[in-house]
Design a protein around this motif. Structure first.
Motif, short mmCIF file in Angstrom:
data_model
loop_
_atom_site.label_atom_id
_atom_site.label_comp_id
_atom_site.label_asym_id
_atom_site.label_seq_id
_atom_site.Cartn_x
_atom_site.Cartn_y
_atom_site.Cartn_z
N ALA A 74 -3.31 12.27 18.93
CA ALA A 74 -2.46 12.03 17.77
C ALA A 74 -1.14 11.38 18.18
O ALA A 74 -0.64 10.48 17.50
CB ALA A 74 -2.20 13.35 17.03
N HIS A 75 -0.58 11.79 19.30
CA HIS A 75 0.67 11.20 19.77
C HIS A 75 0.47 9.75 20.15
O HIS A 75 1.31 8.88 19.83
CB HIS A 75 1.22 11.99 20.95
N ARG A 76 -0.59 9.43 20.83
CA ARG A 76 -0.79 8.06 21.30
C ARG A 76 -1.12 7.10 20.15
O ARG A 76 -0.64 5.97 20.13
CB ARG A 76 -1.89 8.03 22.37
N VAL A 77 -1.93 7.56 19.21
CA VAL A 77 -2.24 6.71 18.06
C VAL A 77 -0.99 6.46 17.23
O VAL A 77 -0.70 5.33 16.82
CB VAL A 77 -3.36 7.36 17.20
N SER A 78 -0.22 7.52 16.97
CA SER A 78 0.99 7.35 16.17
C SER A 78 2.01 6.47 16.89
O SER A 78 2.70 5.67 16.26
CB SER A 78 1.59 8.72 15.84
N ARG A 79 2.12 6.58 18.20
CA ARG A 79 3.06 5.75 18.94
C ARG A 79 2.65 4.27 18.89
O ARG A 79 3.49 3.39 18.69
CB ARG A 79 3.16 6.24 20.38
N ASN A 80 1.37 3.98 19.03
CA ASN A 80 0.91 2.59 18.95
C ASN A 80 1.16 2.00 17.57
O ASN A 80 1.62 0.86 17.44
CB ASN A 80 -0.58 2.51 19.30
N LEU A 81 0.86 2.76 16.52
CA LEU A 81 1.09 2.26 15.17
C LEU A 81 2.59 2.08 14.90
O LEU A 81 3.01 1.07 14.30
CB LEU A 81 0.50 3.24 14.15
N ALA A 82 3.40 3.04 15.35
CA ALA A 82 4.84 2.94 15.11
C ALA A 82 5.46 1.78 15.89
O ALA A 82 6.41 1.15 15.42
CB ALA A 82 5.53 4.25 15.49
N ASP A 83 4.94 1.47 17.07
CA ASP A 83 5.46 0.35 17.85
C ASP A 83 5.10 -0.98 17.23
O ASP A 83 5.83 -1.96 17.37
CB ASP A 83 4.92 0.41 19.28
N ARG A 84 3.98 -1.04 16.54
CA ARG A 84 3.50 -2.32 16.04
C ARG A 84 3.95 -2.62 14.62
O ARG A 84 4.16 -3.78 14.26
CB ARG A 84 1.97 -2.33 16.11
N TYR A 85 4.08 -1.58 13.81
CA TYR A 85 4.41 -1.77 12.39
C TYR A 85 5.64 -0.97 12.04
O TYR A 85 5.85 0.14 12.54
CB TYR A 85 3.25 -1.34 11.49
N HIS A 86 6.43 -1.52 11.13
CA HIS A 86 7.61 -0.77 10.66
C HIS A 86 7.22 0.29 9.64
O HIS A 86 7.67 1.43 9.72
CB HIS A 86 8.63 -1.73 10.04
N ALA A 87 6.39 -0.06 8.69
CA ALA A 87 5.98 0.87 7.63
C ALA A 87 4.51 1.24 7.82
O ALA A 87 3.67 0.37 8.05
CB ALA A 87 6.20 0.25 6.25
N VAL A 88 4.22 2.52 7.73
CA VAL A 88 2.85 3.02 7.80
C VAL A 88 2.56 3.73 6.49
O VAL A 88 3.33 4.59 6.05
CB VAL A 88 2.66 3.98 8.98
N VAL A 89 1.45 3.35 5.85
CA VAL A 89 1.08 3.89 4.55
C VAL A 89 -0.14 4.78 4.72
O VAL A 89 -1.15 4.35 5.31
CB VAL A 89 0.79 2.77 3.53
N ILE A 90 -0.07 6.01 4.23
CA ILE A 90 -1.18 6.95 4.30
C ILE A 90 -1.42 7.56 2.94
O ILE A 90 -0.59 7.44 2.03
CB ILE A 90 -0.91 8.07 5.34
N GLU A 91 -2.55 8.22 2.79
CA GLU A 91 -2.84 8.94 1.56
C GLU A 91 -2.13 10.28 1.55
O GLU A 91 -2.00 10.93 2.60
CB GLU A 91 -4.35 9.16 1.42
#
Length: 414
Positions: free
Chosen positions: A262-279
């Motif tokens: 969970a930490h590694r996936v969230s870090r990769n997404l946060a590094d690549r995109y400014h906004a993350v949209v989830i349900e």
């Protein structure tokens, strides 16, 4: 819109392994944890009796607060026969009652169950509530001394100010979670956004990538084997105790693998995109039991129980918590019809979801992975929220700011 970074203060929790160094310090830490358990149980029994008396005979229901519990603790500490409590740090033992007061308040508000008694085999712990002193990789425990903190990579916040330290014993090992107050810079809004669809055992992004949890079949099989062994052994026996310790180590390893993912996936997404949209998922309601009652039994109970275990093991909550502080912006959208809507034409039809992984629009014939199609619908709803705020979003996806694990990095690469 200004792109200047704004400095603010945030709290970051870092978990360390604790090495007492000497048997005397390890024994003193166990004694301190035992004192906290003793004080917790004594206050809990007294408050349970007062609550039961008020319910049986009427009158005002007592609402314990840290102030009232703290006064009773001081009286207990100064009473005859409790001289040993005066040999221990008062602030640490008393803070146990702060947690109990919070637990009672949450119980009266209907937010959690009634506080429970901590048994002798409970993995105890204690908290240094303030004035945490850390120097040269060692934390000072009042009236015990310094113990070493170990963590791969060291302290990621060397300039942070330690505010609180929570010690917890897990099996025969001690761990410490230190809460640092750190200065963080607000992320620059570069207009990038990604939608993420969470599913059992995997997540899908609007970029078309599917990231799966590492296989833990061997660890799960080992845990089930220890559980069966414990069920055959006599309670209180030494053999059962050894099996319980092995079961706890295996469960801890499974939890560590899941948290690391969970930490590694969230870090990769946060590094690549400014906004993350989830349900905006109601995980607790989604994983509720289907057993029903004796008068109205549920259907497909075993299948629902298996689905519940899969949901709880997929780290949905961990991903959401990590993205809340790692990403520049975390948006939550309503989950209705995200998996039944065609990303190309917008038609909503439950028949378009051909299977768990296949989506084929009945209106326009668009075909795609069902989870990726849902992630794109989630992203569109998130962009609609941002457009309502008057922000313009770029379609570029950016690039990874720092390399992480090869498997996740390759999965997220465009």
């Amino acid at each position: 819109m200004s792109t200047a970074e704004v400095n603010s203060t945030a709290v970051r929790a870092i978990r360390y392994r604790v090495l007492p160094g000497t048997p005397a310090k390890a024994k003193a830490m166990n004694r301190l944890a035992g004192a906290c358990r003793y004080v917790w149980n004594g206050a809990l029994r007294a408050n349970r009796d007062a609550h039961r008396m008020s319910m049986e005979f009427g009158g005002r229901v007592p609402s314990p607060t840290f102030f009232t519990l703290g006064k009773s603790f001081i009286a207990l500490r100064n009473s005859e026969g409790h001289e040993w409590l005066r040999e221990l740090p008062c602030g640490i033992v008393r803070y146990t009652l702060k947690r109990q007061a919070d637990a009672w308040q949450a119980f009266f508000k209907g937010q959690r169950a009634r506080p429970k008694i901590h048994g002798r085999r409970h993995d105890g712990g204690f908290t240094i509530p303030e004035k945490v002193r850390i120097r040269d990789g060692r934390v000072a425990i009042p009236k015990i001394g310094g113990v070493r903190l170990r963590r791969r990579g060291g302290n990621p916040h060397p300039d942070g100010s330690p505010k609180q330290a929570v010690f917890k014993r897990e099996g025969r090992k001690w761990y410490c979670t230190v809460f640092y107050a750190v200065d963080v810079a607000g992320r620059t809004d570069d207009g990038t956004a990604v939608g993420m669809d969470r599913n059992v055992g995997q997540v899908a992004t609007s970029g078309g990538k599917i990231i799966r949890l590492p296989s833990m079949d061997r660890l799960e099989a080992r845990r089930r084997r220890y559980q069966r062994r414990m069920a055959r052994q006599a309670k209180g026996s030494n053999r059962r105790g050894r099996t319980k310790a092995k079961l706890a180590r295996t469960s801890r390893r499974i939890a560590d693998v899941r948290a690391n993912w969970a930490h590694r996936v969230s870090r990769n997404l946060a590094d690549r995109y400014h906004a993350v949209v989830i349900e905006d998922l109601r995980t607790k309601a989604m994983s509720a039991s289907a057993k029903g009652t004796a008068d109205s039994p549920g259907r497909n109970v075993r299948q629902k129980a298996s689905l519940n275990r899969g949901i709880q093991a997929s780290a949905w909550g961990g991903l959401e918590r990590n993205l809340a502080y790692k990403a520049g912006r975390l948006l939550r959208v309503h989950p209705a019809h995200t998996s039944q809507t065609c990303n190309e034409c917008g038609a909503v039809d439950s028949a378009s979801r051909m299977s768990q992984s296949e989506f084929r629009c009945q209106a326009c014939g668009h075909s795609a992975n069902a989870d990726v199609n849902a992630a794109r619908n989630i992203r569109r709803q998130g962009l609609a929220q941002l457009d309502g705020e008057g922000r313009r979003r770029r379609r570029t996806r950016g690039s990874l700011a720092s390399p992480m694990t090869r498997q996740i990095g390759m999965a997220l690469a465009a």
